[in-house]
Design a protein around this motif. Structure first.
Motif, PDB file in Angstrom:
ATOM      1  N   GLU A 106      -4.325   5.484   2.070  1.00 35.62           N
ATOM      2  CA  GLU A 106      -3.492   4.672   1.260  1.00 35.62           C
ATOM      3  C   GLU A 106      -4.071   3.933   0.313  1.00 35.62           C
ATOM      4  O   GLU A 106      -5.234   3.680   0.662  1.00 35.62           O
ATOM      5  N   TYR A 107      -3.595   3.680  -0.862  1.00 36.41           N
ATOM      6  CA  TYR A 107      -4.060   2.697  -1.800  1.00 36.41           C
ATOM      7  C   TYR A 107      -3.573   1.671  -1.962  1.00 36.41           C
ATOM      8  O   TYR A 107      -2.535   1.029  -1.789  1.00 36.41           O
ATOM      9  N   ASN A 108      -4.513   0.519  -2.073  1.00 31.13           N
ATOM     10  CA  ASN A 108      -4.368  -1.026  -2.015  1.00 31.13           C
ATOM     11  C   ASN A 108      -4.909  -1.515  -3.252  1.00 31.13           C
ATOM     12  O   ASN A 108      -5.852  -1.233  -3.688  1.00 31.13           O
ATOM     13  N   LEU A 109      -4.459  -2.448  -3.561  1.00 30.63           N
ATOM     14  CA  LEU A 109      -4.959  -3.454  -4.902  1.00 30.63           C
ATOM     15  C   LEU A 109      -5.922  -4.100  -4.282  1.00 30.63           C
ATOM     16  O   LEU A 109      -5.741  -4.634  -3.153  1.00 30.63           O
ATOM     17  N   THR A 110      -6.986  -4.359  -4.966  1.00 32.87           N
ATOM     18  CA  THR A 110      -8.168  -5.154  -4.586  1.00 32.87           C
ATOM     19  C   THR A 110      -7.840  -6.551  -4.995  1.00 32.87           C
ATOM     20  O   THR A 110      -6.830  -6.758  -5.805  1.00 32.87           O
ATOM     21  N   ALA A 111      -8.644  -7.478  -4.822  1.00 35.10           N
ATOM     22  CA  ALA A 111      -8.390  -9.025  -5.210  1.00 35.10           C
ATOM     23  C   ALA A 111      -8.450  -8.974  -6.770  1.00 35.10           C
ATOM     24  O   ALA A 111      -7.404  -9.637  -7.408  1.00 35.10           O
ATOM     25  N   PHE A 112      -9.198  -8.147  -7.574  1.00 36.46           N
ATOM     26  CA  PHE A 112      -9.202  -8.131  -8.925  1.00 36.46           C
ATOM     27  C   PHE A 112      -8.083  -7.404  -9.330  1.00 36.46           C
ATOM     28  O   PHE A 112      -7.500  -7.787 -10.299  1.00 36.46           O
ATOM     29  N   GLY A 113      -7.731  -6.315  -8.650  1.00 38.65           N
ATOM     30  CA  GLY A 113      -6.606  -5.626  -8.835  1.00 38.65           C
ATOM     31  C   GLY A 113      -5.023  -6.434  -8.723  1.00 38.65           C
ATOM     32  O   GLY A 113      -4.309  -6.358  -9.680  1.00 38.65           O
ATOM     33  N   ARG A 136      -9.150   2.779  -1.506  1.00 38.75           N
ATOM     34  CA  ARG A 136      -8.287   3.619  -0.556  1.00 38.75           C
ATOM     35  C   ARG A 136      -8.912   3.354   0.807  1.00 38.75           C
ATOM     36  O   ARG A 136     -10.110   3.301   1.162  1.00 38.75           O
ATOM     37  N   SER A 137      -7.800   3.235   1.481  1.00 37.96           N
ATOM     38  CA  SER A 137      -8.095   2.805   3.167  1.00 37.96           C
ATOM     39  C   SER A 137      -6.952   3.825   3.936  1.00 37.96           C
ATOM     40  O   SER A 137      -5.800   3.288   3.715  1.00 37.96           O
ATOM     41  N   ASP A 138      -7.615   4.523   4.959  1.00 39.48           N
ATOM     42  CA  ASP A 138      -6.585   5.454   5.935  1.00 39.48           C
ATOM     43  C   ASP A 138      -5.568   6.057   5.149  1.00 39.48           C
ATOM     44  O   ASP A 138      -4.191   6.225   5.415  1.00 39.48           O
ATOM     45  N   ALA A 191       0.868  -1.343  -0.323  1.00 40.63           N
ATOM     46  CA  ALA A 191       0.052   0.056   0.042  1.00 40.63           C
ATOM     47  C   ALA A 191       0.888   1.272   0.074  1.00 40.63           C
ATOM     48  O   ALA A 191       1.867   1.413   0.596  1.00 40.63           O
ATOM     49  N   MET A 192       0.476   2.269  -0.807  1.00 43.09           N
ATOM     50  CA  MET A 192       1.201   3.547  -0.839  1.00 43.09           C
ATOM     51  C   MET A 192       0.173   4.657  -0.732  1.00 43.09           C
ATOM     52  O   MET A 192      -1.083   4.727  -1.598  1.00 43.09           O
ATOM     53  N   ASP A 193       0.424   5.941  -0.359  1.00 42.13           N
ATOM     54  CA  ASP A 193      -0.534   7.026  -0.435  1.00 42.13           C
ATOM     55  C   ASP A 193       0.200   7.767  -1.766  1.00 42.13           C
ATOM     56  O   ASP A 193       1.091   7.347  -2.268  1.00 42.13           O
ATOM     57  N   ARG A 194      -0.744   8.532  -2.112  1.00 36.79           N
ATOM     58  CA  ARG A 194      -0.710   9.531  -3.481  1.00 36.79           C
ATOM     59  C   ARG A 194       0.711  10.206  -3.370  1.00 36.79           C
ATOM     60  O   ARG A 194       1.271   9.963  -4.444  1.00 36.79           O
ATOM     61  N   ARG A 195       1.009  10.877  -2.223  1.00 36.19           N
ATOM     62  CA  ARG A 195       2.574  11.268  -2.237  1.00 36.19           C
ATOM     63  C   ARG A 195       3.579  10.373  -2.505  1.00 36.19           C
ATOM     64  O   ARG A 195       4.496  10.652  -3.321  1.00 36.19           O
ATOM     65  N   ALA A 196       3.497   9.344  -2.115  1.00 37.40           N
ATOM     66  CA  ALA A 196       4.577   8.240  -2.050  1.00 37.40           C
ATOM     67  C   ALA A 196       4.664   7.850  -3.411  1.00 37.40           C
ATOM     68  O   ALA A 196       5.609   7.424  -4.081  1.00 37.40           O
TER      69      ALA A 196
END
Length: 272
Positions: A65-72, A61-63, A29-34
């Motif tokens: 940060e962006y995470n890949l979904t299962a599909f992702g 997006r959670s807290d 997971a990473m935020d947009r700035r990262a």
């Protein structure tokens, strides 16, 4: 996103365009700035890409940060495989140039993990150096069209042959004559050693070398004729193909009884 609708060609294209961001999120997971810093992209570009991937159900997006979904994650695996396959294909481009139409057909998958040495990285002698390093490790050597592999191979293997390196070579007549004219003394020594056997063939498609543990394909530049690349592998499939190909040309080739200009002329005349 309609989860029941299959991805269309537009999604596939857009996913490939955003492959770097998908690859980054595949690691965690990473935020947009990262993401901006990691990918060296602008805030607006990061915003546009994350919005698209979110709309397609590839990320969430959670807290902050962006995470890949299962599909992702599934898509990320496909993208990673595609990029790896593409890199392999590009790396083997010199090989594709010469194997087209060759029988038996080259099992290209046998070269997926091959060592590819080209003359395009600031080292014009790279392919020759690779060949020499492998010659030093082998006790037997079979090859054809040495000029595509190592134009100066006589210097490189002369001592090894005299020491007992069993060598079988198929050359084009013009190359064999050139070798004899430029290395007359060495040719006499090699002939006397009885460890080198040469045959002649007018039409050799590329350079081929069979060592004890690896096989290699030498590729010439079509304009200069200089070695362009050397591709070698240790796969059983590659060896089986190389040995079948070598034996085919060996059986077609004209036997050169003695390694000297007179014998060469006689062999050419007998084959005419």
């Amino acid at each position: 996103m309609d989860e029941n609708a299959p991805p269309g060609p537009d999604l596939r294209i857009e996913v490939v365009k955003r492959a770097p961001m998908i690859a980054a999120l595949r690691e965690g997971a990473m935020d947009r700035r990262a993401l901006e810093q990691r990918l060296e992209i602008s805030k607006s570009t990061a915003h546009r890409n994350t919005n698209f991937l979110d709309e397609q159900g590839l990320i969430e997006r959670s807290d902050g940060e962006y995470n890949l979904t299962a599909f992702g994650k599934a898509v990320a695996e496909v993208v990673a495989t595609f990029e790896a396959d593409m890199q392999t294909t590009v790396r083997l481009a010199p090989l594709f140039d010469v194997i087209s139409g060759i029988q038996p057909q080259c099992p290209i998958e046998a070269f997926f993990d091959a060592t590819v040495t080209t003359s395009n990285n600031g080292d014009p002698f790279g392919p020759l150096a690779r060949f020499v390093s492998l010659v030093q490790e082998t006790e037997t050597l079979r090859m054809f069209d040495s000029y595509a592999v190592a134009p100066t191979y006589m210097d490189e293997i002369h001592g090894r042959v005299l020491d007992g390196l069993t060598t079988k070579v198929i050359e084009r007549p013009d190359i064999a004559l050139d070798i004899m004219e430029n290395y007359p003394r060495k040719c006499v020594e090699l002939c006397a050693s009885e460890f080198l056997t040469m045959r002649l063939h007018e039409a050799l498609p590329f350079g081929l070398v069979i060592f004890d543990s690896r096989i290699g394909v030498g590729i010439r530049d079509p304009v200069s004729g200089a070695p362009r690349a050397f591709v070698d592998t240790d796969t059983p499939e590659g060896r089986a193909w190389a040995e079948t190909l070598f034996e085919s040309y060996w059986n077609e080739a004209t036997r050169l009884e003695r390694f000297n200009p007179k014998a060469l002329r006689e062999a050419i005349e007998s084959d005419a």
